[in-house]
Motif scaffolding. Structure first.
Motif, mmCIF file in Angstrom:
data_model
loop_
_atom_site.group_PDB
_atom_site.id
_atom_site.type_symbol
_atom_site.label_atom_id
_atom_site.label_comp_id
_atom_site.label_asym_id
_atom_site.label_seq_id
_atom_site.Cartn_x
_atom_site.Cartn_y
_atom_site.Cartn_z
ATOM 1 N N UNK A 8 58.598 50.222 78.198
ATOM 2 C CA UNK A 8 60.007 50.368 77.813
ATOM 3 C C UNK A 8 60.571 49.038 77.312
ATOM 4 N N UNK A 9 60.233 47.943 78.007
ATOM 5 C CA UNK A 9 60.712 46.623 77.563
ATOM 6 C C UNK A 9 60.091 46.238 76.223
ATOM 7 N N UNK A 10 58.823 46.565 76.066
ATOM 8 C CA UNK A 10 58.157 46.255 74.796
ATOM 9 C C UNK A 10 58.865 46.959 73.650
ATOM 10 N N UNK A 11 59.162 48.249 73.849
ATOM 11 C CA UNK A 11 59.832 49.009 72.786
ATOM 12 C C UNK A 11 61.242 48.488 72.542
ATOM 13 N N UNK A 111 49.462 49.242 87.251
ATOM 14 C CA UNK A 111 50.306 50.372 87.650
ATOM 15 C C UNK A 111 51.213 50.827 86.510
ATOM 16 N N UNK A 112 51.587 49.891 85.626
ATOM 17 C CA UNK A 112 52.387 50.277 84.455
ATOM 18 C C UNK A 112 51.531 51.062 83.466
ATOM 19 N N UNK A 113 50.296 50.652 83.288
ATOM 20 C CA UNK A 113 49.431 51.323 82.311
ATOM 21 C C UNK A 113 48.877 52.634 82.863
ATOM 22 N N UNK A 114 48.585 52.642 84.154
ATOM 23 C CA UNK A 114 47.990 53.824 84.779
ATOM 24 C C UNK A 114 48.807 54.223 85.997
ATOM 25 N N UNK A 115 50.001 54.766 85.789
ATOM 26 C CA UNK A 115 50.828 55.145 86.945
ATOM 27 C C UNK A 115 50.206 56.324 87.705
ATOM 28 N N UNK A 116 50.713 56.551 88.905
ATOM 29 C CA UNK A 116 50.218 57.667 89.717
ATOM 30 C C UNK A 116 50.246 58.943 88.896
ATOM 31 N N UNK A 117 49.167 59.701 88.954
ATOM 32 C CA UNK A 117 49.089 60.959 88.224
ATOM 33 C C UNK A 117 48.465 60.834 86.845
ATOM 34 N N UNK A 118 48.235 59.607 86.405
ATOM 35 C CA UNK A 118 47.612 59.401 85.087
ATOM 36 C C UNK A 118 46.295 60.165 85.043
#
Lengths: 306, 306
Positions: A8-11, A111-118
């Motif tokens: 989100x920050x990157x965008x 965790x940002x790239x692969x959050x829970x449920x990924x």
């Protein structure tokens, strides 16, 4: 230079109106239609060396906004010890990036790239992923590469992304994935950057002892020798292999593989009638090194990319 | 209304400055920075019915440019006979689309979507893809869905894409894939569209005999009954299952599955404490039908989406 940790920050750091921001910030759309800026991205695992800097310099020259991503991607490591040993030096990387004119560093957590449920994997099938590095590092290695590069490119939707020819198979997997899915990013392949002694630059080189580093120089010497032989008209892979093996033996380097393949399909090559990729992987001391050269017969001009 | 057959033509039909056009037409960038237009996409396999039209109408109301894709995707069919029997009626579809205000129809060939050398698959793992339709249609079904939807979305980079809740599992696979990869498109789920007699609209319905169509009505009746029972306070899935089985038996419909699952994870549910998805698949005559309802306990408001 901004350092951002989340997609989100990157965008948010991209221009308003850029579609990568469509979901996050619809209200901004149309307020500032300055989307003509060209965005260049250099995806890395950090531990920046001069090879990375050459990618960043090219990105800086060819684009208006340069994003460096730093993410030591756990899903492309088959051995936990290799993941743990991978050098991490973000403060030093940030200083180098700033000197190279980077606008935005994207350094997410796992965790940002692969959050829970990924649960999503991008896979490329065939010899491109099954041979050489795919055989040596396990079949999941290139799934990890393809998935993380897809996700990094989709996070920023850069116009161009820069990869080194040193990781030739990774480059080909990325090219295949981007073409197949139609990610609207031009993948720019950049010639392997070498130290003055010829060793291909790699973040792993810092782990070589001085003695092992000297031994490792037979790898670029072997590649240079087969490239010269091919350019002089030697077309038989059997003969080129013997030549390379002799030089590697001078440094007591026993290659994990010494391969001659079609650079598009990675199917084995037996003659150098068109461009052939010669790729070597070898463990020198504790460090696994890879390097390659594109071989061209005398009838073909030398490739600009290597 | 334009009809385009290739990804390049589709991107050409988008606004200059839209990143989906970045690779194809760099020279256009910046000449017309009108990228504030909202793009809505409705991916379909053609054979349009009123259910599709309701998706198109919503896309029309919420966006500036509406793209309808028509592609009978071979990789999501497990049986060649089902692929062959799938209705194709592009001229009629085009007339309906024009009446619904579609701006661009994207109707690629299989060779355009999967050219020689295509080697990339997008997969979602876990119960979402392994149960129900995934079990019934083979594990490759949802790989085919995830891959083609990723490719369609990346071809146009729409701000929003519209899917029907009738294909609840497909919708969830798409939501998961889009979230995991970070495709910058909002996935809009739309309530199941039903004929006056309650049958969920499907392109396959035209293949039902009049007798079989009457029998098939026990499917929406069973779903309506369990939904009403849950809304009245019945929380035990065992009791709801018995209720549905009784109604299906009235039409001599023997379900391939009658499932009560968590609508996010597709893990089996035993009680209706939160929202539960009740999903049915059944072959009626020669035609395999699916339908579903979201069940809510009295404490939860009725879902807007179903």
């Amino acid at each position: 230079m901004k350092v951002v940790r989340t997609i989100a920050e990157l965008r948010e750091a991209l221009r308003p109106g850029h579609p990568a921001r469509a979901c996050e910030s619809q209200d901004h759309l149309g307020q500032n239609p300055d989307t003509a800026s060209r965005i260049g991205m250099v995806p890395t695992m950090g531990a920046l060396h001069e090879g990375h800097l050459s990618l960043l310099q090219r990105a800086r020259a060819e684009n208006d906004l340069v994003i460096l991503s730093i993410f030591v991607n756990p899903t492309q490591f088959s051995e936990a010890s290799d993941l743990d040993a991978y050098p991490r030096q973000e403060a030093q990387d940030a200083a180098l990036a700033e000197s190279a004119g980077v606008d935005v560093i994207f350094a997410p957590s796992a965790a940002e790239m692969y959050p829970a449920g990924f649960a999503t994997t991008v896979s490329v099938s065939g010899a491109i992923t099954e041979t050489l590095e795919g055989a040596g590092r396990g079949s999941s290695h290139f799934d990890g590469v393809a998935t993380v590069v897809a996700k990094l490119l989709l996070a920023a939707l850069p116009h161009r992304a820069y990869f080194g020819q040193k990781d030739a198979q990774q480059l080909r997997v990325v090219q295949r994935m981007v073409a197949d899915l139609g990610i609207p990013t031009e993948i720019v392949s950049c010639a392997t950057s070498r130290d003055a002694d010829g060793l291909a630059r790699s973040s792993r080189n810092v782990r070589l002892s001085e003695t092992d580093r000297q031994r490792a120089l037979v790898i670029p010497r072997a590649l240079a020798a087969v490239s010269a032989a091919a350019a002089s008209g030697e077309t038989e892979v059997v003969a080129l292999r013997t030549l390379a093996e002799g030089i590697l033996a001078e440094g007591s380097v026993d290659p994990e593989y010494l391969a001659f393949v079609n650079p598009e399909s990675f199917a084995p090559a037996t003659t150098v009638s068109g461009t052939v990729l010669c790729a070597i992987a070898a463990r020198v001391g504790e460090v696994r090194l890879i390097d390659n050269e594109l071989l061209n017969p005398p009838s073909l001009p030398i490739s600009k990319e290597n």
